[in-house]
Scaffold this motif. Structure first.
Motif, short mmCIF file in Angstrom:
data_model
loop_
_atom_site.label_atom_id
_atom_site.label_comp_id
_atom_site.label_asym_id
_atom_site.label_seq_id
_atom_site.Cartn_x
_atom_site.Cartn_y
_atom_site.Cartn_z
N TRP A 117 -10.43 9.13 11.73
CA TRP A 117 -10.19 8.82 10.52
C TRP A 117 -9.02 7.95 10.15
CZ3 TRP A 117 -11.21 14.50 7.89
CH2 TRP A 117 -12.73 14.58 8.17
N CYS A 118 -8.05 8.20 11.08
CA CYS A 118 -6.85 7.56 11.19
C CYS A 118 -6.93 6.11 11.70
CB CYS A 118 -5.72 8.34 11.89
SG CYS A 118 -5.14 9.76 11.23
N SER A 119 -7.99 5.87 12.57
CA SER A 119 -8.01 4.63 13.11
C SER A 119 -8.80 3.84 12.31
CB SER A 119 -9.02 4.93 14.37
OG SER A 119 -8.16 5.32 15.72
N LYS A 120 -10.00 4.34 11.47
CA LYS A 120 -10.40 3.64 10.45
C LYS A 120 -9.44 3.01 9.29
CE LYS A 120 -15.39 5.31 10.99
NZ LYS A 120 -16.54 6.14 10.39
N PHE A 121 -8.59 3.95 9.13
CA PHE A 121 -7.61 3.67 7.92
C PHE A 121 -6.75 2.57 8.32
CE2 PHE A 121 -3.56 4.01 5.58
CZ PHE A 121 -4.11 4.41 4.32
N LEU A 131 0.79 -1.21 -0.13
CA LEU A 131 0.09 0.26 -0.12
C LEU A 131 0.87 1.18 0.18
CD1 LEU A 131 -2.87 1.58 0.68
CD2 LEU A 131 -2.28 1.28 3.15
N VAL A 132 0.55 2.34 -0.95
CA VAL A 132 1.34 3.51 -1.03
C VAL A 132 0.22 4.75 -0.58
CG1 VAL A 132 2.70 5.07 -2.35
CG2 VAL A 132 3.17 2.66 -2.48
N THR A 133 0.72 5.41 0.27
CA THR A 133 -0.22 6.64 0.34
C THR A 133 0.82 7.95 0.00
OG1 THR A 133 0.68 6.70 2.69
CG2 THR A 133 -1.46 5.76 2.36
N THR A 134 0.12 9.07 -0.56
CA THR A 134 0.63 10.22 -0.80
C THR A 134 -0.35 11.27 -0.55
OG1 THR A 134 -0.13 10.20 -3.14
CG2 THR A 134 1.97 9.25 -2.76
N THR A 135 0.10 12.57 -0.81
CA THR A 135 -0.93 13.51 -0.43
C THR A 135 -1.28 14.45 -1.64
OG1 THR A 135 1.03 14.94 0.45
CG2 THR A 135 -0.02 13.61 2.00
N THR A 136 -0.71 14.16 -2.70
CA THR A 136 -0.59 15.15 -3.72
C THR A 136 -1.69 14.38 -5.10
OG1 THR A 136 1.30 14.80 -4.97
CG2 THR A 136 1.18 16.33 -3.29
N LYS A 137 -2.25 15.36 -5.93
CA LYS A 137 -2.92 14.66 -7.13
C LYS A 137 -2.07 14.27 -8.10
CE LYS A 137 -6.15 15.88 -10.66
NZ LYS A 137 -7.10 16.80 -11.24
N ALA A 138 -0.81 15.00 -8.25
CA ALA A 138 0.09 14.66 -9.16
C ALA A 138 0.62 13.07 -8.98
CB ALA A 138 1.31 15.47 -9.29
N SER A 139 1.20 12.91 -7.67
CA SER A 139 1.64 11.67 -7.33
C SER A 139 0.73 10.50 -7.41
CB SER A 139 2.19 11.52 -5.95
OG SER A 139 0.92 11.88 -4.93
N ALA A 140 -0.50 10.55 -7.19
CA ALA A 140 -1.67 9.75 -7.58
C ALA A 140 -1.70 9.23 -9.02
CB ALA A 140 -3.15 10.34 -7.04
N GLU A 141 -1.68 10.37 -9.84
CA GLU A 141 -1.61 10.29 -11.25
C GLU A 141 -0.61 9.40 -11.86
OE1 GLU A 141 -2.36 14.16 -12.72
OE2 GLU A 141 -4.20 14.06 -12.34
N ILE A 185 -0.80 -0.69 -4.44
CA ILE A 185 -2.38 0.01 -4.23
C ILE A 185 -2.25 1.37 -3.68
CG2 ILE A 185 -4.22 -0.20 -3.06
CD1 ILE A 185 -3.83 -3.29 -2.45
N HIS A 186 -2.67 2.40 -4.44
CA HIS A 186 -2.54 3.62 -3.97
C HIS A 186 -3.79 4.12 -3.12
CE1 HIS A 186 -2.96 8.20 -4.21
NE2 HIS A 186 -1.59 8.10 -3.89
N GLN A 187 -3.36 4.99 -2.06
CA GLN A 187 -4.42 5.86 -1.34
C GLN A 187 -4.22 6.98 -1.00
OE1 GLN A 187 -7.99 4.17 0.03
NE2 GLN A 187 -7.30 3.59 -2.15
N TYR A 188 -4.73 8.05 -0.90
CA TYR A 188 -4.49 9.19 -0.35
C TYR A 188 -4.30 9.09 1.24
CZ TYR A 188 -5.27 12.01 -4.49
OH TYR A 188 -5.35 12.49 -6.10
N MET A 189 -3.37 10.03 1.81
CA MET A 189 -3.31 9.82 3.27
C MET A 189 -4.40 10.49 4.00
SD MET A 189 -1.11 9.13 5.82
CE MET A 189 -0.04 9.14 7.21
N PRO A 190 -5.29 9.89 4.77
CA PRO A 190 -6.40 10.62 5.24
C PRO A 190 -5.90 11.87 6.07
CG PRO A 190 -5.99 8.80 6.53
CD PRO A 190 -5.23 8.70 5.37
N PHE A 191 -6.87 12.93 6.47
CA PHE A 191 -6.45 13.99 7.16
C PHE A 191 -6.11 13.49 8.66
CE2 PHE A 191 -9.07 16.52 3.97
CZ PHE A 191 -7.87 17.29 3.75
N ASP A 192 -5.39 14.14 9.23
CA ASP A 192 -4.82 13.74 10.42
C ASP A 192 -5.75 14.08 11.55
OD1 ASP A 192 -2.69 12.45 11.77
OD2 ASP A 192 -2.16 14.15 12.60
#
Length: 320
Positions: free
Chosen positions: A59-63, A27-37, A48-55
């Motif tokens: 939300w962090c626990s669910k993630f 699993l890879v998380t990033t915070t920018t649209k450019a990296s996701a693309e 598998i890519h996901q955006y990092m949830p807000f801190d």
């Protein structure tokens, strides 16, 4: 789970992904649209890519509860206190790799040392990307930090670079921020026009295209956008997308690195260096200080303190 921030940090973990994706779910998380693309386009069959949830704790626990990572590799400088606390509470193995802290961030964190130290207590081991980063981090957390080199200097041997000796662009101006393009072109306008040079401009934020277009019009330079056409009859091509810089580096003779003529801390000089470009940077390179120091020592790049020196340096390169 590998957490990075943007495209640059993600590229540095290619060597890890290539080594482990066949045997592990990554699993890879990033915070920018450019990296996701970029990941979707180039790595969709490996990670598998996901955006990092807000801190936010819930939300962090669910993630964490959903993905259930068995090992976490945290890359570079992105500190998310709530997420790190949850990882710590769940006792998940977590390593901080290529850790860095800029002098600017270091001065801020000094006022909340305990908070920073508590966040970093999540990591089983910390590997700094330079000796200077190691000293700054150890000062803040009063704990042993290790150094094995900069991950961005790692090289996947399966990937070879074909050098292009027929360069299209005399000068590439890359990773520029607001005001930098105008400063640079103003300094070297006479050289550009007298020698009929072809330029490539790749701003740090492509949404600034309209602003850059107006600057070029002010200097009477014709231009086109890389997304519309690549018309080499124009004076300038503006790169208005992400993930294509390698091909432009490979087609450029001189690269002027932005983020260094204004106080942004500079950008990665290693990628254009791989393509045998002559490198020039401004003096605000504190985010990459160790790399620039080594390169200057080995005459691998030029760092100038005053934009007015740019013209002389380019003339020197062209005549050498």
């Amino acid at each position: 789970w590998l957490h990075t921030t943007s495209v640059g940090e993600f590229k540095s973990i290619d060597i890890i992904i290539e080594k482990y994706h066949r045997n592990f779910n990554i699993l890879v998380t990033t915070t920018t649209k450019a990296s996701a693309e970029y990941i979707r386009k180039n790595y969709s069959n490996k990670v598998i890519h996901q955006y990092m949830p807000f801190d936010v704790p819930i939300w962090c626990s669910k993630f964490i509860n959903y993905w259930k990572p068995s090992l976490i590799l945290w890359i570079e400088s992105d500190i998310w206190p709530n997420m790190l606390k949850i990882i710590r509470d769940k006792n998940i193995n977590c390593l901080y790799i290529n850790a860095r802290i800029s002098p600017k961030s270091f001065n801020k964190w000094k006022y909340v040392k305990n908070f920073y130290s508590k966040s970093l207590s999540t990591f089983n081991k910390i590997f700094a990307q330079s000796p200077n980063d190691l000293k700054r981090i150890e000062y803040l957390i009063n704990r042993k930090v290790e150094y094995i080199g900069n991950l961005k200097l790692s090289n996947n041997n399966k990937k070879t670079i074909t050098q292009n000796n027929q360069k299209i662009f005399s000068i590439m101006i890359v990773s520029t921020h607001e005001t930098e393009e105008e400063k640079i072109i103003n300094s070297i306008e006479n050289i550009i026009k007298s020698k009929k040079m072809k330029l490539c401009i790749a701003p740090r934020h492509p949404e600034r295209v309209n602003e850059i277009s107006k600057i070029l019009e002010k200097f009477n330079l014709s231009y086109c956008l890389s997304s519309k056409e690549e018309n080499y009859k124009n004076d300038v091509i503006i790169v208005d997308g992400f993930g294509y810089l390698d091909s432009y580096f490979n087609n450029s003779e001189i690269v002027i690195l932005g983020g260094s003529f204004v106080k942004k801390g500079g950008h990665n000089p290693l990628e254009p260096a791989k393509y045998n470009c002559a490198l020039i940077s401004g003096s605000f390179v504190y985010n990459w200080q160790n790399v620039y120091d080594e390169m200057v020592k080995e005459n691998a790049c030029i760092v100038i303190n005053n934009i007015n020196d740019l013209k002389n340096e380019i003339n020197e390169i062209l005549s050498n």
